[in-house]
Design a protein around this motif. Structure first.
Motif, PDB file in Angstrom:
ATOM      1  N   MET A 293       0.961  -1.102  -0.065  1.00 42.99           N
ATOM      2  CA  MET A 293       0.034  -0.091   0.029  1.00 42.99           C
ATOM      3  C   MET A 293       0.777   1.265  -0.012  1.00 42.99           C
ATOM      4  SD  MET A 293      -3.138   0.774   2.706  1.00 42.99           S
ATOM      5  CE  MET A 293      -4.121  -0.426   1.879  1.00 42.99           C
ATOM      6  N   PRO A 294       0.747   1.960  -0.914  1.00 39.24           N
ATOM      7  CA  PRO A 294       1.456   3.258  -1.044  1.00 39.24           C
ATOM      8  C   PRO A 294       1.401   4.267   0.155  1.00 39.24           C
ATOM      9  CG  PRO A 294      -0.222   3.389  -2.455  1.00 39.24           C
ATOM     10  CD  PRO A 294      -0.231   2.156  -2.002  1.00 39.24           C
ATOM     11  N   ASN A 295       2.398   5.178   0.513  1.00 37.50           N
ATOM     12  CA  ASN A 295       2.443   5.974   1.517  1.00 37.50           C
ATOM     13  C   ASN A 295       1.910   7.233   0.876  1.00 37.50           C
ATOM     14  OD1 ASN A 295       3.892   4.305   3.476  1.00 37.50           O
ATOM     15  ND2 ASN A 295       5.586   4.561   2.033  1.00 37.50           N
ATOM     16  N   THR A 296       0.977   7.679   1.611  1.00 37.97           N
ATOM     17  CA  THR A 296       0.208   9.054   1.259  1.00 37.97           C
ATOM     18  C   THR A 296       0.000   9.690   2.610  1.00 37.97           C
ATOM     19  OG1 THR A 296      -1.837   8.314   1.720  1.00 37.97           O
ATOM     20  CG2 THR A 296      -1.021   7.907  -0.289  1.00 37.97           C
ATOM     21  N   PRO A 297      -0.053  11.191   2.354  1.00 36.61           N
ATOM     22  CA  PRO A 297      -0.494  12.046   3.779  1.00 36.61           C
ATOM     23  C   PRO A 297      -1.613  11.582   4.464  1.00 36.61           C
ATOM     24  CG  PRO A 297      -0.289  13.618   1.613  1.00 36.61           C
ATOM     25  CD  PRO A 297      -0.212  11.923   1.386  1.00 36.61           C
ATOM     26  N   GLU A 298      -2.413  10.569   4.028  1.00 36.74           N
ATOM     27  CA  GLU A 298      -3.510  10.042   4.778  1.00 36.74           C
ATOM     28  C   GLU A 298      -3.121   8.636   5.688  1.00 36.74           C
ATOM     29  OE1 GLU A 298      -3.995  10.584   1.271  1.00 36.74           O
ATOM     30  OE2 GLU A 298      -4.559  12.534   1.770  1.00 36.74           O
ATOM     31  N   ARG A 299      -2.024   7.990   4.814  1.00 41.05           N
ATOM     32  CA  ARG A 299      -1.351   6.991   5.383  1.00 41.05           C
ATOM     33  C   ARG A 299      -0.091   7.071   5.267  1.00 41.05           C
ATOM     34  NH1 ARG A 299       0.811   2.254   4.098  1.00 41.05           N
ATOM     35  NH2 ARG A 299       0.360   0.463   5.556  1.00 41.05           N
ATOM     36  N   PRO A 300       0.547   7.383   6.481  1.00 38.94           N
ATOM     37  CA  PRO A 300       2.126   7.813   6.683  1.00 38.94           C
ATOM     38  C   PRO A 300       2.916   6.455   6.630  1.00 38.94           C
ATOM     39  CG  PRO A 300       0.969   7.947   8.718  1.00 38.94           C
ATOM     40  CD  PRO A 300       0.143   7.847   7.660  1.00 38.94           C
ATOM     41  N   ARG A 301       4.213   6.597   6.405  1.00 37.31           N
ATOM     42  CA  ARG A 301       5.057   5.329   6.354  1.00 37.31           C
ATOM     43  C   ARG A 301       5.124   4.749   7.794  1.00 37.31           C
ATOM     44  NH1 ARG A 301       8.387   4.423   2.708  1.00 37.31           N
ATOM     45  NH2 ARG A 301       8.299   6.456   2.056  1.00 37.31           N
ATOM     46  N   ARG A 302       5.024   3.612   7.734  1.00 40.87           N
ATOM     47  CA  ARG A 302       4.998   2.825   9.152  1.00 40.87           C
ATOM     48  C   ARG A 302       6.397   2.423   9.400  1.00 40.87           C
ATOM     49  NH1 ARG A 302       0.501  -1.348   9.860  1.00 40.87           N
ATOM     50  NH2 ARG A 302      -0.537   0.658   9.873  1.00 40.87           N
ATOM     51  N   VAL A 303       6.988   2.604  10.777  1.00 43.45           N
ATOM     52  CA  VAL A 303       8.033   1.996  11.288  1.00 43.45           C
ATOM     53  C   VAL A 303       7.883   1.038  12.545  1.00 43.45           C
ATOM     54  CG1 VAL A 303      10.315   2.726  12.206  1.00 43.45           C
ATOM     55  CG2 VAL A 303       9.189   4.110  10.491  1.00 43.45           C
ATOM     56  N   ARG A 304       8.380   0.002  12.580  1.00 43.20           N
ATOM     57  CA  ARG A 304       8.265  -0.810  13.813  1.00 43.20           C
ATOM     58  C   ARG A 304       9.589  -1.146  14.359  1.00 43.20           C
ATOM     59  NH1 ARG A 304       5.651  -5.728  10.622  1.00 43.20           N
ATOM     60  NH2 ARG A 304       5.924  -4.145   9.028  1.00 43.20           N
ATOM     61  N   VAL A 305       9.445  -0.681  15.741  1.00 44.77           N
ATOM     62  CA  VAL A 305      10.732  -0.889  16.468  1.00 44.77           C
ATOM     63  C   VAL A 305      10.769  -2.188  17.117  1.00 44.77           C
ATOM     64  CG1 VAL A 305      12.521   0.123  18.283  1.00 44.77           C
ATOM     65  CG2 VAL A 305      11.087   1.537  16.641  1.00 44.77           C
ATOM     66  N   GLN A 306      11.754  -3.043  17.098  1.00 43.28           N
ATOM     67  CA  GLN A 306      11.788  -4.087  17.748  1.00 43.28           C
ATOM     68  C   GLN A 306      12.725  -4.464  18.902  1.00 43.28           C
ATOM     69  OE1 GLN A 306      11.713  -7.535  15.130  1.00 43.28           O
ATOM     70  NE2 GLN A 306      10.635  -6.499  13.616  1.00 43.28           N
ATOM     71  N   ARG A 307      12.436  -4.732  20.054  1.00 44.96           N
ATOM     72  CA  ARG A 307      13.480  -5.111  21.219  1.00 44.96           C
ATOM     73  C   ARG A 307      14.338  -6.041  20.482  1.00 44.96           C
ATOM     74  NH1 ARG A 307      13.017  -4.310  26.873  1.00 44.96           N
ATOM     75  NH2 ARG A 307      10.991  -3.868  26.345  1.00 44.96           N
ATOM     76  N   ASP A 308      15.747  -5.726  20.685  1.00 44.35           N
ATOM     77  CA  ASP A 308      16.609  -6.739  20.344  1.00 44.35           C
ATOM     78  C   ASP A 308      16.757  -7.147  18.711  1.00 44.35           C
ATOM     79  OD1 ASP A 308      17.750  -6.895  22.851  1.00 44.35           O
ATOM     80  OD2 ASP A 308      16.350  -8.489  23.719  1.00 44.35           O
ATOM     81  N   GLY A 309      16.124  -6.351  18.025  1.00 43.73           N
ATOM     82  CA  GLY A 309      15.973  -6.621  16.595  1.00 43.73           C
ATOM     83  C   GLY A 309      16.038  -5.140  15.717  1.00 43.73           C
ATOM     84  N   PRO A 310      16.218  -5.500  14.359  1.00 43.59           N
ATOM     85  CA  PRO A 310      16.334  -4.552  13.487  1.00 43.59           C
ATOM     86  C   PRO A 310      14.739  -3.430  13.658  1.00 43.59           C
ATOM     87  CG  PRO A 310      15.458  -6.384  12.149  1.00 43.59           C
ATOM     88  CD  PRO A 310      15.689  -6.736  13.689  1.00 43.59           C
ATOM     89  N   THR A 311      15.003  -2.271  13.022  1.00 45.64           N
ATOM     90  CA  THR A 311      13.827  -1.615  12.820  1.00 45.64           C
ATOM     91  C   THR A 311      13.277  -1.876  11.397  1.00 45.64           C
ATOM     92  OG1 THR A 311      14.772   0.270  14.184  1.00 45.64           O
ATOM     93  CG2 THR A 311      13.148   0.983  12.708  1.00 45.64           C
ATOM     94  N   LEU A 312      12.081  -2.168  11.566  1.00 43.03           N
ATOM     95  CA  LEU A 312      11.395  -2.464  10.092  1.00 43.03           C
ATOM     96  C   LEU A 312      10.897  -1.204   9.625  1.00 43.03           C
ATOM     97  CD1 LEU A 312       9.648  -5.880  11.145  1.00 43.03           C
ATOM     98  CD2 LEU A 312      11.890  -5.514   9.932  1.00 43.03           C
ATOM     99  N   VAL A 313      10.820  -0.922   8.354  1.00 45.76           N
ATOM    100  CA  VAL A 313      10.390   0.263   7.710  1.00 45.76           C
ATOM    101  C   VAL A 313       9.800   0.120   6.535  1.00 45.76           C
ATOM    102  CG1 VAL A 313      11.197   2.585   6.725  1.00 45.76           C
ATOM    103  CG2 VAL A 313      12.542   1.476   8.699  1.00 45.76           C
ATOM    104  N   GLU A 314       8.463   0.449   6.077  1.00 54.09           N
ATOM    105  CA  GLU A 314       7.766   0.110   4.903  1.00 54.09           C
ATOM    106  C   GLU A 314       8.616   0.940   3.878  1.00 54.09           C
ATOM    107  OE1 GLU A 314       3.699   1.169   5.443  1.00 54.09           O
ATOM    108  OE2 GLU A 314       3.114  -0.614   6.602  1.00 54.09           O
ATOM    109  N   GLY A 315       9.025   0.260   2.876  1.00 48.95           N
ATOM    110  CA  GLY A 315       9.667   0.894   1.805  1.00 48.95           C
ATOM    111  C   GLY A 315       8.753   1.580   0.533  1.00 48.95           C
TER     112      GLY A 315
END
Length: 70
Positions: free
Chosen positions: A1-23
């Motif tokens: 799903m594309p990033n739009t002003p209505e739907r901002p980019r999602r970033v998920r922070v995980q304990r002891d793991g990488p940060t997941l970023v929607e591309g």
């Protein structure tokens, strides 16, 4: 799903793991080098153990935990 002003980019922070970023994403390193990924979700290394910076290669999983049994 594309990033739009209505739907901002999602970033998920995980304990002891990488940060997941929607591309797709562009990352600018400390040295100013630009790295681009067009993937749907990317894993950005936060532990600095990766051999493929800035991307996570799961090196954080190889960390050994101290033995708590005596």
């Amino acid at each position: 799903m594309p990033n739009t002003p209505e739907r901002p980019r999602r970033v998920r922070v995980q304990r002891d793991g990488p940060t997941l970023v929607e591309g797709p994403v562009e990352i600018v390193g400390e040295d100013g080098e630009l790295t681009v990924s067009r993937r749907f979700v990317v894993a950005v290394c936060t532990c600095r153990r990766t051999r493929t910076p800035p991307w996570c290669d799961t090196s954080h999983r190889r960390r050994t935990k101290p033995d708590t049994t005596s």
